[in-house]
Design an enzyme around this catalytic site. Sequence first.
Site, PDB file in Angstrom:
ATOM      1  N   LYS A  71       0.858  -1.187   0.000  1.00 14.23           N
ATOM      2  CA  LYS A  71       0.000   0.000   0.000  1.00 14.23           C
ATOM      3  C   LYS A  71       0.892   1.233   0.000  1.00 14.23           C
ATOM      4  CE  LYS A  71      -1.736   2.834   2.884  1.00 14.23           C
ATOM      5  NZ  LYS A  71      -1.809   3.997   2.000  1.00 14.23           N
ATOM      6  N   GLU A 100       9.902  16.087  14.632  1.00 12.10           N
ATOM      7  CA  GLU A 100      10.667  16.388  13.422  1.00 12.10           C
ATOM      8  C   GLU A 100       9.893  17.411  12.583  1.00 12.10           C
ATOM      9  OE1 GLU A 100      11.532  12.749  11.272  1.00 12.10           O
ATOM     10  OE2 GLU A 100       9.463  12.105  11.365  1.00 12.10           O
ATOM     11  N   GLU A 121       9.832   1.437  10.450  1.00 15.03           N
ATOM     12  CA  GLU A 121      10.817   2.515  10.270  1.00 15.03           C
ATOM     13  C   GLU A 121      10.054   3.804  10.499  1.00 15.03           C
ATOM     14  OE1 GLU A 121      13.865   1.964   9.892  1.00 15.03           O
ATOM     15  OE2 GLU A 121      14.008  -0.025   8.987  1.00 15.03           O
ATOM     16  N   CYS A 151      13.148  11.093   7.007  1.00 12.10           N
ATOM     17  CA  CYS A 151      13.175  10.705   8.424  1.00 12.10           C
ATOM     18  C   CYS A 151      14.589  10.789   8.976  1.00 12.10           C
ATOM     19  CB  CYS A 151      12.585   9.316   8.626  1.00 12.10           C
ATOM     20  SG  CYS A 151      13.320   8.094   7.550  1.00 12.10           S
TER      21      CYS A 151
HETATM   22  P1  ADP Z   1       2.754  11.032   6.901  1.00 15.25           P
HETATM   23  O1  ADP Z   1       2.113  11.724   8.054  1.00 15.25           O
HETATM   24  O2  ADP Z   1       4.155  11.401   6.662  1.00 15.25           O
HETATM   25  O3  ADP Z   1       1.924  11.000   5.648  1.00 15.25           O
HETATM   26  P2  ADP Z   1       1.814   8.450   7.630  1.00 15.25           P
HETATM   27  O4  ADP Z   1       2.358   7.591   8.712  1.00 15.25           O
HETATM   28  O5  ADP Z   1       0.462   9.033   7.818  1.00 15.25           O
HETATM   29  O6  ADP Z   1       2.918   9.532   7.377  1.00 15.25           O
HETATM   30  O7  ADP Z   1       1.803   7.671   6.260  1.00 15.25           O
HETATM   31  C1  ADP Z   1       2.674   6.613   5.908  1.00 15.25           C
HETATM   32  C2  ADP Z   1       1.871   5.522   5.238  1.00 15.25           C
HETATM   33  O8  ADP Z   1       0.968   4.991   6.200  1.00 15.25           O
HETATM   34  C3  ADP Z   1       1.020   5.987   4.071  1.00 15.25           C
HETATM   35  O9  ADP Z   1       0.985   4.971   3.095  1.00 15.25           O
HETATM   36  C4  ADP Z   1      -0.326   6.177   4.714  1.00 15.25           C
HETATM   37  O10 ADP Z   1      -1.415   6.102   3.814  1.00 15.25           O
HETATM   38  C5  ADP Z   1      -0.341   5.004   5.662  1.00 15.25           C
HETATM   39  N1  ADP Z   1      -1.314   5.097   6.762  1.00 15.25           N
HETATM   40  C6  ADP Z   1      -1.778   6.195   7.386  1.00 15.25           C
HETATM   41  N2  ADP Z   1      -2.673   5.854   8.334  1.00 15.25           N
HETATM   42  C7  ADP Z   1      -2.777   4.498   8.310  1.00 15.25           C
HETATM   43  C8  ADP Z   1      -3.542   3.528   9.043  1.00 15.25           C
HETATM   44  N3  ADP Z   1      -4.378   3.881  10.009  1.00 15.25           N
HETATM   45  N4  ADP Z   1      -3.367   2.221   8.733  1.00 15.25           N
HETATM   46  C9  ADP Z   1      -2.511   1.841   7.756  1.00 15.25           C
HETATM   47  N5  ADP Z   1      -1.785   2.701   7.034  1.00 15.25           N
HETATM   48  C10 ADP Z   1      -1.895   4.010   7.297  1.00 15.25           C
END
Ligand code: ADP
Length: 498
Positions: A190, A399, A268, A302
Amino acid sequence: MAATTLSRLTERLADPSLLRATGCIGGEWVGAVSGATYDVLDPATGEVVATLPRMVAADTRVAIEAAAAALPGWRSMLTTARARILRRWADLVREHADDIGSIETAEQGKPVTEAIDEVRYSAGFLDWFAEEGRRVYGDVIPSTSADTRIVVLKQPVGVTAGITPWNLPAAMVTRKVAPALAAGNTMVLKPAPFTPLTALAIAELGIRAGLPPGVLNVVVGDVEDAAAIGAELTSNRTVRKIGFTGSTAVGKLLLAQSAAQVKRVSLELGGNSPFIVFDDADLQTAVDSLMASKFRNAGQLCTAANRLLVQTGILDDFVAAAAERAGRLVVGHGYDDGTEIGPLINSAGLAKVERHVGDLLDRGGTVVIGGHRHDLGHTFFEPTVVTGLDPAAVMWREETFGPVAAITPFGDEQEAIDLANDTDFGLVGFVFTRDLGRTWRVSEALETGMVAVNTGRVSGEMAPFGGVKESGLGREGSKYGLEDWLEIKYMNLGGISR
Ligand code: ADP
């Protein structure tokens, strides 16, 4: 009529069929079960680059079933045969690096030369793990009984999931997919909602390289769909492992969700990296490294230096040199010649950077250069150097993920170590010194998974990337990175004696 991002992208593509705008399940390019769509935007202009399906739990289930169906064939394939496919895939990614880089710039914003470099770097994981997959050795352990022999096997985990971020849309994909597949697992990937096109182009090349249908499936969706996709991946019993790169908050959520079935998890997560410059450092090296670690990708890494700790003897020279270099950085659209800094990914990213800078100024910090939204508008922010960072500032704890270098002075070595470790995170520490003894003392004392000495870069497919504390679990890249995608099975063989 002025050129749009899409027209500029189309003009650049030697192979337009790399621009895929659907999910990929069981080797087929498919839309969402619901038929819903969302737009992927160019962060530099706000223009629509492509319209993609909004996949949710139902689509994810189909992808998991496809990965499960592909597993028996893939895990029993000879490692040499899997390696050949991965190597071919690496070659194709390198061959099409310009095209994939152009696609990445359209959706992510970074300078296209930087995007192409990242794509080449991402191919390195495919090569590396193609070879490492052939070296999944077991053990034979001396037994305490004459009648038994102890043998250790390493086997694939099974169906796995990869969830990747938008800041390195190519490298974060191959850093998970390559070891997972090399080890004999299949995967549901994903990618981030903002940058699915890069992942889809890489998947297209995987199919061309000979990946059997279902070995790699890509599920795409909008920001609001991530929770549903994540809930399915963590609650579906067929999925045995989650590999995630992203924010600490989402990482903790996935860890908690995975606890119900004791799924394996690699994370990570965020960093809050100290960048320590001692009086005896080479100033030029320190400033060059700051450009690589703080301003590359507009600070959206990161590993980005977040807290610059500078010893008082070199402080004035360092601040002046950093501001001079930051002031010369060329900000612009990623496709424009000479651009060194693109936009931030979205308005939330911009708001965070403004909040961090505003907080620092409220506390008496000083802007040396930059400090504002850029005249280009949208989500562009000026390359910025500020002084007066201290442990009470928001920026000290979180960050910034933007082009802001914030500086704190320190007196002696112990103070630098204490300040550096004053965080819940522990990804990478940057250290600048020419003293060998200090290099060892400080490197050993830093509570981080990685230390970069006299350089602003740490990543590479051959090295173990990862953090301690709230920066994550597990390692990616290197021989250690493969272990995270393997299970150990021990066989006790009895009946050996006559
Ligand atoms: P950022 O805030 O930098 O966008 P995220 O941690 O939200 O970082 O996003 C990293 C990845 O995790 C993306 O692919 C995002 O769609 C996914 N993501 C965000 N929320 C969820 C969730 N509840 N479950 C699974 N994946 C998620």
